[in-house]
Write a protein that holds these residues in place. Structure first.
Motif, PDB file in Angstrom:
ATOM      1  N   UNK A 158      39.590  52.088  40.777  1.00 41.70           N
ATOM      2  CA  UNK A 158      40.935  51.814  41.297  1.00 41.70           C
ATOM      3  C   UNK A 158      40.860  51.378  42.757  1.00 41.70           C
ATOM      4  N   UNK A 159      40.040  52.080  43.537  1.00 40.40           N
ATOM      5  CA  UNK A 159      39.883  51.700  44.940  1.00 40.40           C
ATOM      6  C   UNK A 159      39.251  50.324  45.071  1.00 40.40           C
ATOM      7  N   UNK A 160      38.272  50.028  44.198  1.00 46.29           N
ATOM      8  CA  UNK A 160      37.629  48.711  44.243  1.00 46.29           C
ATOM      9  C   UNK A 160      38.630  47.607  43.915  1.00 46.29           C
ATOM     10  N   UNK A 161      39.453  47.841  42.889  1.00 50.12           N
ATOM     11  CA  UNK A 161      40.466  46.845  42.561  1.00 50.12           C
ATOM     12  C   UNK A 161      41.418  46.590  43.705  1.00 50.12           C
ATOM     13  N   UNK A 253      43.123  40.483  34.439  1.00 51.49           N
ATOM     14  CA  UNK A 253      42.892  40.536  35.877  1.00 51.49           C
ATOM     15  C   UNK A 253      42.078  41.746  36.305  1.00 51.49           C
ATOM     16  N   UNK A 254      41.460  41.693  37.501  1.00 52.98           N
ATOM     17  CA  UNK A 254      40.616  42.793  37.974  1.00 52.98           C
ATOM     18  C   UNK A 254      41.375  44.094  38.197  1.00 52.98           C
ATOM     19  N   UNK A 255      42.658  44.001  38.566  1.00 52.20           N
ATOM     20  CA  UNK A 255      43.421  45.227  38.782  1.00 52.20           C
ATOM     21  C   UNK A 255      43.581  46.008  37.476  1.00 52.20           C
ATOM     22  N   UNK A 258      40.373  47.745  36.689  1.00 54.95           N
ATOM     23  CA  UNK A 258      40.237  48.934  37.520  1.00 54.95           C
ATOM     24  C   UNK A 258      41.076  50.092  37.003  1.00 54.95           C
ATOM     25  N   UNK A 259      42.295  49.796  36.567  1.00 61.30           N
ATOM     26  CA  UNK A 259      43.167  50.850  36.028  1.00 61.30           C
ATOM     27  C   UNK A 259      42.574  51.441  34.760  1.00 61.30           C
TER      28      UNK A 259
END
Length: 402
Positions: A158-161, A253-255, A258-259
């Protein structure tokens, strides 16, 4: 049947330091797949580049971890873990700078992935032998660490996203490098009483590798699990990480990726909490049954389920795998003598992950040829067969809890 049990007290100074070290390192490691996927795909590279980057790390780890086990026996596990953290820190810094400035050449990414894998290979054997030395209850310690690692794994992607969305992939690698520094400091502050083996005269490197192999071969439950796990690593666990990263990142998407990885971490925390409560008399048998949660996730990915269902699959898979890992780690750490544990764990990790590295490396070309969804659906069936094989082998099914 697993029954609740009241274990002895766990926390002490060494365990607290080890707890922080593992939490920091796992947080940073959880950022890496997101950073690679976003950085490489965002630079226009194909999804196979993500598989090659992750696969080269895993292959280097599997090839060098045997030497990490022997070196941990020779120079003590704690020293090797600190050295490994310091070795990986510069590589993370280079990736941070190069991704921040633009797109590094792929050969640089692959070389630094190999370097990171070697550092992890020097680090990992010491984890198994350190836990029994600092924890009065090994299963409880493994379960607590699994919960902490799950929570930090959940926070890491999550932080990386977020970092990728606000800045770039380089920021995620910068935080990854900082976590290695925190881990090295905490491990350096630990104070462990010396073991008799720390001062004994050592055999040659080759002789100790051979001795570790004899110890490994003498335990049918151990090499039985590893043999079955090589098939799982090649066909399921290896392809699953890069294919999930490229599939979800490309479609949502990357977000979103991450989730989903954060949800997987939440499931891992639930699995660790379950392992804190349930202490089965046959740990590997119950752990194998728990692994039936993994095909659920693979099937949802392969069938192109919506994001909400993908989240449910990730939670189930995280819980299932976490419970298995606690049962497996506890079995190894309580059935193998301390003086052989570093090398034995190294053989365990090498056998488990060598084929996983091959699977990650081949996942891109195979998926390009037959389709990502098809690879995941075939993996669903193989994951069910792996559980059946684990339960069919009597030494695995009947191994008692110590």
């Amino acid at each position: 049947m697993p029954v609740p049990d009241r274990p002895p007290a766990l926390w002490n100074r060494n365990f607290r330091l080890f707890f922080v070290a593992r939490g920091a390192a796992v947080f940073g490691e959880g950022m890496v797949p997101v950073a690679y996927a976003a950085g490489l795909l965002g630079a226009g590279h194909p999804g196979s580049a993500v598989g090659y980057a992750l696969g080269s790390w895993t292959a280097a780890f599997a090839l060098f971890v045997l030497f990490g086990g022997v070196l941990a026996d020779r120079f003590t596990a704690r020293r090797m873990m600190v050295l490994a953290d310091l070795l990986r820190l510069p590589g993370a810094a280079v990736l941070a700078v190069t991704f921040a400035l633009g797109s590094p050449p792929l050969w640089v990414v692959y070389v630094l992935s190999v370097t990171g894998g070697i550092g992890a290979a020097l680090f990992q054997p010491g984890v198994a032998s350190t836990i029994p030395r600092i924890a009065p209850d090994v299963q409880r310690a493994n379960a607590v660490l699994r919960v902490a690692e799950a929570l930090t794994t959940m926070a890491g992607p999550a932080a990386a996203g977020l970092l990728v969305a606000v800045w770039n992939a380089g920021a995620a690698f910068a935080v990854n490098g900082a976590t290695f520094a925190v881990s090295a400091l905490c491990l350096a502050l630990m104070r462990l009483a010396p073991l008799p083996s720390d001062t004994m005269e050592r055999d040659s490197l080759r002789a100790e590798l051979v001795g570790g192999w004899r110890e490994f071969r003498s335990r049918s439950w151990l090499w039985g699990v590893i043999s079955i796990w090589t098939v799982y690593g090649l066909t399921v666990a290896g392809p699953m990480v890069p294919l999930t990263a490229s599939l979800v990142t490309g479609d949502h998407g990357p977000a979103a990726y991450g989730v989903l990885m954060a949800v997987n971490g939440a499931g891992s925390a639930a699995g660790g909490l379950l392992a804190l409560r349930l202490r089965p008399g046959r740990p590997l048998a119950w752990g194998a049954v728990a692994l039936l949660g993994l095909p659920v996730n693979l099937a949802l990915l392969g069938l192109g389920a919506p994001v909400e269902l993908l989240g449910a699959g990730q939670f189930i898979a995280g819980a299932a795998f976490a419970y298995w890992l606690v049962m497996w780690s506890t079995a190894v750490q309580t059935h193998v003598p301390q003086e052989a544990l570093n090398r034995m764990h190294a053989y365990d990790v090498a056998g488990s992950l060598l084929m996983m590295g091959v699977g990650r490396t081949l996942s891109g070309p195979v998926a390009a040829a037959v389709g990502t969804e098809q690879v995941l659906l075939v993996g669903t069936g193989i994951a069910v067969l792996v559980v059946a094989a684990l339960l069919a082998v009597r030494p695995i099914r009947t191994l008692p809890r110590v």
